[in-house]
Each structure stands twice: as C-alpha cells, then as structure tokens.
Design a protein around this motif. Structure first.
Motif, PDB file in Angstrom:
ATOM      1  N   LEU A  31       0.844  -1.198   0.000  1.00 38.93           N
ATOM      2  CA  LEU A  31       0.000   0.000   0.000  1.00 38.93           C
ATOM      3  C   LEU A  31       0.876   1.244   0.000  1.00 38.93           C
ATOM      4  N   ASP A  32       0.716   2.051  -1.038  1.00 40.03           N
ATOM      5  CA  ASP A  32       1.418   3.334  -1.126  1.00 40.03           C
ATOM      6  C   ASP A  32       0.577   4.371  -0.390  1.00 40.03           C
ATOM      7  N   TYR A 282      -3.838   7.467  16.732  1.00 37.87           N
ATOM      8  CA  TYR A 282      -5.036   7.424  15.874  1.00 37.87           C
ATOM      9  C   TYR A 282      -4.934   8.599  14.900  1.00 37.87           C
ATOM     10  N   PRO A 283      -5.777   8.634  13.862  1.00 35.17           N
ATOM     11  CA  PRO A 283      -5.646   9.684  12.838  1.00 35.17           C
ATOM     12  C   PRO A 283      -5.551  11.084  13.428  1.00 35.17           C
ATOM     13  N   GLY A 284      -4.591  11.830  12.891  1.00 34.21           N
ATOM     14  CA  GLY A 284      -4.269  13.156  13.410  1.00 34.21           C
ATOM     15  C   GLY A 284      -2.899  13.170  14.059  1.00 34.21           C
ATOM     16  N   TYR A 285      -2.415  11.975  14.445  1.00 33.67           N
ATOM     17  CA  TYR A 285      -1.089  11.866  15.061  1.00 33.67           C
ATOM     18  C   TYR A 285      -0.006  12.157  14.017  1.00 33.67           C
ATOM     19  N   GLY A 292       7.965   3.570   7.186  1.00 33.68           N
ATOM     20  CA  GLY A 292       7.266   2.420   6.614  1.00 33.68           C
ATOM     21  C   GLY A 292       6.779   1.513   7.728  1.00 33.68           C
ATOM     22  N   LEU A 293       5.776   0.678   7.417  1.00 33.91           N
ATOM     23  CA  LEU A 293       5.201  -0.211   8.432  1.00 33.91           C
ATOM     24  C   LEU A 293       4.797  -1.541   7.802  1.00 33.91           C
ATOM     25  N   ALA A 312      -1.211   5.553   7.324  1.00 33.22           N
ATOM     26  CA  ALA A 312      -1.417   5.427   5.879  1.00 33.22           C
ATOM     27  C   ALA A 312      -2.552   6.294   5.346  1.00 33.22           C
ATOM     28  N   GLY A 313      -3.327   6.900   6.256  1.00 34.04           N
ATOM     29  CA  GLY A 313      -4.486   7.674   5.831  1.00 34.04           C
ATOM     30  C   GLY A 313      -5.749   6.839   5.943  1.00 34.04           C
ATOM     31  N   TYR A 314      -6.770   7.417   6.566  1.00 32.90           N
ATOM     32  CA  TYR A 314      -8.006   6.685   6.844  1.00 32.90           C
ATOM     33  C   TYR A 314      -8.633   6.098   5.580  1.00 32.90           C
TER      34      TYR A 314
END
Length: 341
Positions: A31-32, A282-285, A292-293, A312-314
């Motif tokens: 996933l990019d 969580y998103p916003g961090y 990479g993960l 990676a973006g919601y």
C-alpha cells in the motif's frame, strides 16, 4: 472520530485459524500511503520493496506459554490461570477462571504437582496476585505445562508452540505475539541483510490489552493499556544513523511502531532507554520516526486499525481492507500481511 468509523464487515471464514507454511509464503499487500495504490504479492517478495540503507526495526519479545490448567487443592475443581505480568520473582498478576474459586488464600496445583499457587490478593479489577512455587526454574516449568495464550478468535489448537513465536524472539514476557514478525523466516532475513538492509530490535512485551475492544464512541476517550518497552543502545544508534543517511526506518508491527513513537514523543529523539508506554496513535497523530510499516490485518474498531489509519491515511486503509476482503486475504494473527510505504 467515532469508533464505528473503523468498522468493516469481515466474513468469519477469512479469520486465519492456522499459520501457513512456510512462514513467508503468506500473501502481502503493498500500500502506497501517498497515492493509495495497492499491489498484491507474497511476503517473500518484500525484499523487492526494501532498499539498501533501509532499517527494519522488529520486536524481539517472546510469548510466555502463559495459560495453565490445574485444580483447586481444597475441592479438586478445575481452574484456568492466565499469567499477565511478572511482579517480582514468582509473584504474578493473573486472570483466573472461574474467578469465584480463586479467593484470597486459595491454593492450586498445576501439571500434576510441578507447580503450586496461592492467591495473595484479589484486585479491584478482578485480576489476582498469585504466588507460585516449583522445584525447578519457573520458566522451565511453565514451558513444560503451559499453553500459548492464543487470541479468542483462534479456535483451532496450535500443534507447534513455536509457530506463535517469531524466529527472532528472545526476551520472554509477552502475553500475545507481535504477529507482523511471524512472516519472517531466518533465510528471508539473511537475504534482506545481504541486500544491505539493516535489522535492529526493540523489546515491547505485548499485554492482553492489545485485544481489549474500544468501548467508547469517541475514539479520543479510549484509555490504552500500559506495556513495558526497551530500546538498546545499538538500535538507537542504527535508527539515528539511518535517518541521518536518508534511509527509511520501517517498523515490523504496531508494537515496534508504538515503541519508537513513544520514545520520540517523550524525549524528542531516539535514545537507549526503557520504561512503560500507553501511547494511543489514531488519525491526526504526527509520526516522528516511521517511514514504513509492516503489519497484519487487524480487528474492526480496534486500536491497531486506528494506528494503521493514522500512518497510511483513513481512506487508504479502509479501501485496502475492503480490497483485502474482496481478494479473500487471511486476517488477524495467523493471517496475511501489509507493507505500507
């Protein structure tokens, strides 16, 4: 954000009950995170996505065979203990089932007398503080009589205990495996090193809280469990050198990610240290270390899918999970993997 934002529909048959053989033959989704583009490979192909000068950071914690079955001395009633954490020596915090049989002062025998236990205290949360006695080394005894504390969604018996350990596991102390690392074989790791990619280790002892569901509607109100971590001097040095030289720091699993981001958030840099972390990502961090993960596919509405969405973006992640279901990827601990770059 709401917890329900992280829900996805997963057919039960896609929950992997057994590991694949060999380890690195599991599927790998690439996933990019910039474009959202998805590609489908096998885990052994991950070497093609790694560059000389990159650094993999893996969690070398080893899972305790922490589930033990025995009898209550007074009545002969069957009991199950799940060891959660070592307090001092042979004193442990444990979950006991059925709890009503494990009152303060109650004594138990496990493994036909190899291990004995007395409940020293009943905590407010229902967990027990237990004192154990055995003739041999406690961990050797546990290895003989204990079973792997597999997650509740795995219902099949694990034939080989080592398949719930990474091939590089070293430091005993986890109640659950850092499962992203289960895909690596020793041979694949050697090929990765031969390509000029470094591998370093942190230790984070995974607690059972990793399976605890998020019970609040508002994500920001969730309280994370605390886990013990350690970053050795050599690992800190490699991370800082990799960053300085323009290489990528790639975490193997959410536990390695949380360790690195905890230290960077607390100290403003990566340095040798140990402590406890309850970081909730969580998103916003804003990530301070990670480039990479490598991760597995996580439970709906879990803190782990929230962490992955933060990185990676919601929209990218929810689309990737939808695709994984359509493509019949295998999910959770013994399932397939994703590499986000």
């Amino acid at each position: 954000m709401k917890t329900s934002d992280f829900y996805y529909d997963l057919p039960k048959e896609l929950i992997a009950q057994t590991p694949v053989e060999p380890r690195d033959s599991s599927r790998l989704m690439l996933l990019d995170r910039n474009t959202g583009e998805i590609d489908h490979k096998h885990f052994y192909d991950i070497i093609d996505s790694l560059n000389p000068g990159d650094l993999l950071v893996a969690n070398d914690s080893r899972v305790l065979p922490a589930r033990i079955y025995g009898i209550k001395d007074e009545t002969g009633a069957r009991v199950e203990f799940l060891l959660l954490r070592q307090i001092t020596g042979n004193r442990w915090e444990a979950l006991c089932k059925p709890g009503k049989k494990a009152k303060e002062g109650a004594s138990f025998t496990f493994g036909d007398g190899l291990l004995k236990a007395t409940v020293a205290e009943v905590k407010d949360d229902g967990n027990r503080i237990v004192d154990f006695e055995c003739d041999e080394n406690f961990f050797s005894t546990l290895d003989k009589i204990g079973q792997m504390p597999l997650p509740p969604y795995i219902t099949e018996e694990l034939k080989d205990k080592e398949r719930y350990q990474t091939v590089y596991s070293h430091e005993l102390g986890s109640a659950a495996a850092p499962t992203a690392g289960l895909h690596f074989t020793k041979e694949l790791m050697q090929r990765i090193k031969d390509k000029g990619v470094n591998i370093a280790y942190v230790t984070l002892h995974v607690g059972l809280g990793t399976f605890r569901p998020v019970k609040v509607d508002d994500v920001t109100k969730h309280k994370m469990h605390s886990e013990h971590y350690e970053i050795p001097q050599e690992t800190a040095k490699l991370i800082n050198e990799t960053k300085k030289n323009g290489g990528r720091v790639i975490a193997v699993g959410t536990t390695s990610c949380r360790t690195l981001e905890s230290v960077a958030s607390f100290y403003g840099e990566i340095k040798p240290c140990e402590g406890f972390t309850d970081i909730f990502i969580y998103p916003g961090y804003e990530f301070k270390v990670l480039d990479g993960l490598i991760t597995n596919f996580h439970l709906p509405e879990s803190t782990l899918i929230m962490l992955v969405s933060a990185f990676a973006g919601y929209d990218n992640v929810m689309n990737a999970y939808k695709t994984a279901v359509e493509e019949k990827y295998r999910f959770f601990s013994f399932g397939d993997a994703m590499f986000i770059s």
